[in-house]
Design an enzyme around this catalytic site. Structure first.
Site, mmCIF file in Angstrom:
data_model
loop_
_atom_site.group_PDB
_atom_site.id
_atom_site.type_symbol
_atom_site.label_atom_id
_atom_site.label_comp_id
_atom_site.label_asym_id
_atom_site.label_seq_id
_atom_site.Cartn_x
_atom_site.Cartn_y
_atom_site.Cartn_z
ATOM 1 C CD GLU A 66 36.761 49.470 33.592
ATOM 2 O OE1 GLU A 66 36.654 49.710 32.205
ATOM 3 O OE2 GLU A 66 36.717 50.404 34.327
ATOM 4 C CD GLU A 91 35.219 47.668 42.430
ATOM 5 O OE1 GLU A 91 35.905 48.289 41.628
ATOM 6 O OE2 GLU A 91 35.517 47.722 43.715
ATOM 7 C CG ASP A 118 40.244 38.652 44.416
ATOM 8 O OD1 ASP A 118 41.008 38.514 43.308
ATOM 9 O OD2 ASP A 118 40.605 39.369 45.049
ATOM 10 C CG ASP A 141 42.931 50.350 45.467
ATOM 11 O OD1 ASP A 141 42.202 51.413 45.772
ATOM 12 O OD2 ASP A 141 42.227 49.522 44.956
ATOM 13 C CE LYS A 145 51.513 54.897 55.232
ATOM 14 N NZ LYS A 145 50.525 54.449 56.023
ATOM 15 C CG ASP A 177 45.814 59.439 39.492
ATOM 16 O OD1 ASP A 177 46.261 58.308 40.102
ATOM 17 O OD2 ASP A 177 45.124 60.120 39.968
ATOM 18 C CE LYS A 215 31.044 64.364 38.213
ATOM 19 N NZ LYS A 215 30.287 64.123 39.339
HETATM 20 C C1 LIG Z 1 41.164 53.273 43.250
HETATM 21 S S1 LIG Z 1 39.755 52.651 42.563
HETATM 22 C C2 LIG Z 1 39.624 52.912 40.759
HETATM 23 C C3 LIG Z 1 38.213 52.861 40.708
HETATM 24 C C4 LIG Z 1 37.798 53.390 38.999
HETATM 25 N N1 LIG Z 1 38.636 52.312 38.170
HETATM 26 C C5 LIG Z 1 38.100 54.564 38.879
HETATM 27 O O1 LIG Z 1 39.132 54.866 37.951
HETATM 28 O O2 LIG Z 1 37.538 55.546 39.263
HETATM 29 C C6 LIG Z 1 40.317 50.820 42.360
HETATM 30 C C7 LIG Z 1 39.019 49.839 42.526
HETATM 31 O O3 LIG Z 1 39.706 48.297 42.240
HETATM 32 C C8 LIG Z 1 38.810 47.684 43.008
HETATM 33 N N2 LIG Z 1 39.654 46.531 43.274
HETATM 34 C C9 LIG Z 1 40.905 46.309 43.663
HETATM 35 N N3 LIG Z 1 41.509 45.106 43.580
HETATM 36 C C10 LIG Z 1 40.557 44.492 42.999
HETATM 37 C C11 LIG Z 1 40.191 42.887 42.721
HETATM 38 N N4 LIG Z 1 41.288 41.950 42.963
HETATM 39 N N5 LIG Z 1 39.199 42.557 42.199
HETATM 40 C C12 LIG Z 1 38.294 43.429 41.903
HETATM 41 N N6 LIG Z 1 38.128 44.700 42.180
HETATM 42 C C13 LIG Z 1 39.510 45.073 42.863
HETATM 43 C C14 LIG Z 1 38.544 48.396 44.287
HETATM 44 O O4 LIG Z 1 37.506 47.751 45.109
HETATM 45 C C15 LIG Z 1 38.441 49.854 43.958
HETATM 46 O O5 LIG Z 1 36.913 49.951 43.680
#
Ligand SMILES: C[S@@+](CC[C@H](N)C(=O)[O-])C[C@H]1O[C@@H](n2cnc3c(N)ncnc32)[C@H](O)[C@@H]1O
Length: 236
Positions: A66, A91, A118, A141, A145, A177, A215
């Site tokens: 994941e 993460e 990364d 994320d 924009k 979402d 949640k």
């Molecule tokens: C919007 S959050 C969603 C977190 C979780 N999956 C949830 O549903 O609550 C997106 C997460 O992806 C991580 N992330 C984004 N790009 C990443 C990458 N290239 N490698 C590791 N983590 C990454 C960010 O740090 C962030 O915590």
């Protein structure tokens, strides 16, 4: 916060990333987790190829990876609910990693490990081709924009990396979402070589039982917000 996660030296100057390093203080529990739980749950980007036998003591279990587990609650719930599967989370957000390994240690979870780096680096450098049974990406994320759309982690190049790492018939499961991102994911996946939609073409999937609702998602459901799941299998 400084960049405390592991990053390849040559990657530091790369301009486009799918994340920003968020500030955010760690709780004492999250900080302490790096002292007592990292040695159990942490894997290093620089530690060589991931070896399921060495890490989990078995290599016949399905391997789920994941990316971007955030605070890690749903990944922990899945690992607890499915001890027959091995889970690896990737993460970059240290408080989230701290929270997940802290809670995993409290619950004595044995089928979970994490990388704090990364995801592109980890997948490229640490996972053998065709070694992953299921790839999970939940609520990435959205980079709303237009000028930021290029930061979206779901793009044709990234999905070909995932295709290489997935076993034949392995599954890519994504959820979002944000409707425009759902449409973007659907376009990328439907035109990607080597994947077949588990539904009819261009159709989203029902949320499978194994993905716990967050949640935030439950609240969204009450308010009538949508969530879109995409399940594609690697066919070639
Ligand atoms: C919007 S959050 C969603 C977190 C979780 N999956 C949830 O549903 O609550 C997106 C997460 O992806 C991580 N992330 C984004 N790009 C990443 C990458 N290239 N490698 C590791 N983590 C990454 C960010 O740090 C962030 O915590």
């Amino acid at each position: 916060m400084s960049e405390t996660f592991e990053m390849k030296p040559e990657y530091k100057d790369k301009p486009i990333r799918s994340y920003v390093i968020r500030g955010g203080r760690m709780t004492d529990g999250q900080k302490n987790a790096f002292d007592h739980a990292w040695e159990i749950y942490g894997l290093s980007l620089f530690g060589g190829m991931f070896d399921q036998q060495q890490v989990f003591g078995r290599q016949d279990a399905p391997l789920v990876v994941e990316v971007g587990f955030g605070m890690g609650d749903s990944l922990l719930e899945m690992a607890q609910a499915q001890p027959e599967i091995d889970f690896v989370g990737i993460e970059v957000h240290p408080p989230g990693v701290g929270r997940l390994i802290n809670n995993a240690a409290k619950a004595s979870i044995t089928n979970l490990r994490v990388y704090m780096a990364d995801a592109v680096d980890v997948l490229e450098d640490c996972f053998a081709d065709e070694s992953i049974s299921r790839f999970q990406l939940y609520f990435p994320d959205p980079w709303h924009k237009k000028k930021h759309n290029k930061r979206r982690i779901v793009n044709p190049e990234f999905m070909q990396l995932i295709r290489r790492k997935l076993a034949l018939n392995g599954v890519s499961h994504m959820a979002t979402d944000w409707e425009p991102y759902a449409d973007h994911m659907m376009e990328v996946m439907s035109t990607a070589e080597g994947f077949t939609n588990q539904q009819e073409e261009y159709c989203f999937s029902p949320c499978p039982d194994y993905r716990p609702l967050t949640k935030f998602e439950k609240r969204g459901e009450r308010l009538g917000h949508g969530v879109w799941d995409l399940l594609f299998s690697r066919n070639t």
